[in-house]
Design an enzyme around this catalytic site. Structure first.
Site, PDB file in Angstrom:
ATOM      1  N   SER A  65       0.801  -1.234   0.000  1.00  7.19           N
ATOM      2  CA  SER A  65       0.000   0.000   0.000  1.00  7.19           C
ATOM      3  C   SER A  65       0.831   1.281   0.000  1.00  7.19           C
ATOM      4  CB  SER A  65      -0.956   0.007   1.199  1.00  7.19           C
ATOM      5  OG  SER A  65      -2.035  -0.865   0.978  1.00  7.19           O
ATOM      6  N   LYS A  68       0.519   3.198  -3.105  1.00 11.11           N
ATOM      7  CA  LYS A  68      -0.672   4.009  -3.358  1.00 11.11           C
ATOM      8  C   LYS A  68      -0.341   5.498  -3.389  1.00 11.11           C
ATOM      9  CE  LYS A  68      -3.823   0.732  -1.052  1.00 11.11           C
ATOM     10  NZ  LYS A  68      -4.626   0.471   0.153  1.00 11.11           N
ATOM     11  N   TYR A 193      -2.336  -3.503 -10.926  1.00 11.32           N
ATOM     12  CA  TYR A 193      -2.342  -3.173  -9.493  1.00 11.32           C
ATOM     13  C   TYR A 193      -1.464  -4.137  -8.690  1.00 11.32           C
ATOM     14  CZ  TYR A 193      -4.190  -1.940  -4.879  1.00 11.32           C
ATOM     15  OH  TYR A 193      -4.311  -1.542  -3.572  1.00 11.32           O
ATOM     16  N   TYR A 245      -4.050   3.315   7.514  1.00  6.79           N
ATOM     17  CA  TYR A 245      -5.325   2.592   7.531  1.00  6.79           C
ATOM     18  C   TYR A 245      -6.276   3.225   8.549  1.00  6.79           C
ATOM     19  CZ  TYR A 245      -2.436  -0.779   4.992  1.00  6.79           C
ATOM     20  OH  TYR A 245      -1.584  -1.380   4.101  1.00  6.79           O
ATOM     21  N   VAL A 263       1.207  -3.780   3.962  1.00  6.70           N
ATOM     22  CA  VAL A 263       1.079  -5.028   4.715  1.00  6.70           C
ATOM     23  C   VAL A 263       2.316  -5.926   4.609  1.00  6.70           C
ATOM     24  CG1 VAL A 263      -1.434  -5.069   4.713  1.00  6.70           C
ATOM     25  CG2 VAL A 263      -0.179  -6.189   2.851  1.00  6.70           C
TER      26      VAL A 263
END
Length: 309
Positions: A65, A68, A193, A245, A263
């Protein structure tokens, strides 16, 4: 100036490492389940080129992540903020990062922010290019600029493992496609992705990227403006409000450093105007954040008064 030596960092790593037994690695992605729960490393990159570090700093890990926020920067450069935020929102969410719940209750059904999976999938969808490979190479080239390292690539094993198990992300994609938020073939988007999430580097590279965000898009080592200041500002704002998160609020209060976790156990930090931080500790807490990595940032923030608040 915090941490004048690697010895100081080593002391903090030793203290934070005691937390690793309380977490667990992300074994729901089979390839990530192979990580050593006790690993912990950190690098701090300063504008003058100095980089101090501690732990297993050469060990590479996938961004997950963390990608992102990098992808968001590229798409904001490509398309501008007005266009991007027509497709994805700006608001934090208290829901888990892979939740579909808010999509069903929001109107229009666009994701709340780019840091949850639904929002990240939309942002990845917006990468310019005529094929999955061309779009992926554009993102990879951007990362090469940010790190000044053209050898960085993705881990095929992790990408394949994620592609084969990404049933919930596919569900998010199909929901978004039903509501015309994304328009491309879902399997093509999933390939892009999962490759994006599987880009791998070490904490030294990650700290270098954090430094560019910290300095409003400038790489002080080559003197180039890698991204516009406003793009860096938007990304850092999301790192504060949504980067950890659904633990982002508590993280902002306790630590107060713009950060993004993944993660795999990575955390990228950008202390505004000062330096970049890269951390790797694959033992995760229940929210999906590196348990020892957060402890390490808490010690750094408290000892050296790094909170931006």
């Amino acid at each position: 100036m915090p941490c004048r030596s690697s010895d100081e960092l080593n002391t903090l790593v030793t203290t934070a490492k005691k937390c690793t037994k309380s977490g667990k690695v992300a074994d729901y992605i089979p390839a990530l389940g192979k990580a050593n729960q006790d690993d912990l490393s950190i690098a701090i990159h300063y504008p003058d080129g100095r980089c101090i570090s501690a732990g297993c700093i050469e060990k590479r890990f996938t961004l997950q992540s963390i990608s992102k926020v990098i992808c968001l920067a590229l798409v904001l450069i490509d398309r501008g903020s007005n266009y991007v935020f027509e497709h994805v929102g700006m608001e934090p969410t208290g829901d888990p990062f892979n939740s579909i719940a808010k999509l069903e209750t929001m109107s229009p059904s666009k994701p709340l922010n780019p840091m949850i999976n639904a929002g990240a999938l939309v942002v990845t969808h917006l990468i310019k290019g005529n094929s999955v490979e061309e779009r992926f190479q554009r993102l990879l080239s951007f990362i090469h600029k940010l790190t000044n390292d053209s050898t960085i690539n993705y881990c095929e094993e992790v990408a394949r493992s994620e592609f084969e198990t990404a049933h919930l992300n596919r569900a998010l994609c199909y929901f978004l496609k039903q509501h015309n938020i994304i328009e491309e073939d879902v399997e093509h988007l999933m390939e892009l992705y999962t490759k994006q999430c599987a880009i791998q580097m070490n904490v030294l590279d990650l700290a270098r990227i954090g430094l560019v965000f910290a300095l409003d898009g400038v790489d002080p080592l080559c003197g180039k403006q890698i991204m516009p200041p406003d793009v860096a500002r938007i990304c850092k704002t999301f790192m504060v409000t949504c980067g950890m998160y659904n633990a982002s609020g508590e993280f902002a209060i306790k630590i107060g450093i713009p950060s993004k976790s993944g993660v795999s156990g990575g955390i990228m930090g950008a202390v505004p105007g000062k330096f970049g931080i890269g951390i790797f500790g694959p033992s995760l807490d229940e929210k999906g954040n590196s348990i020892a990595g957060i402890k390490l940032l808490e010690l750094l923030s408290k000892n050296y008064k790094l909170s931006m608040f």
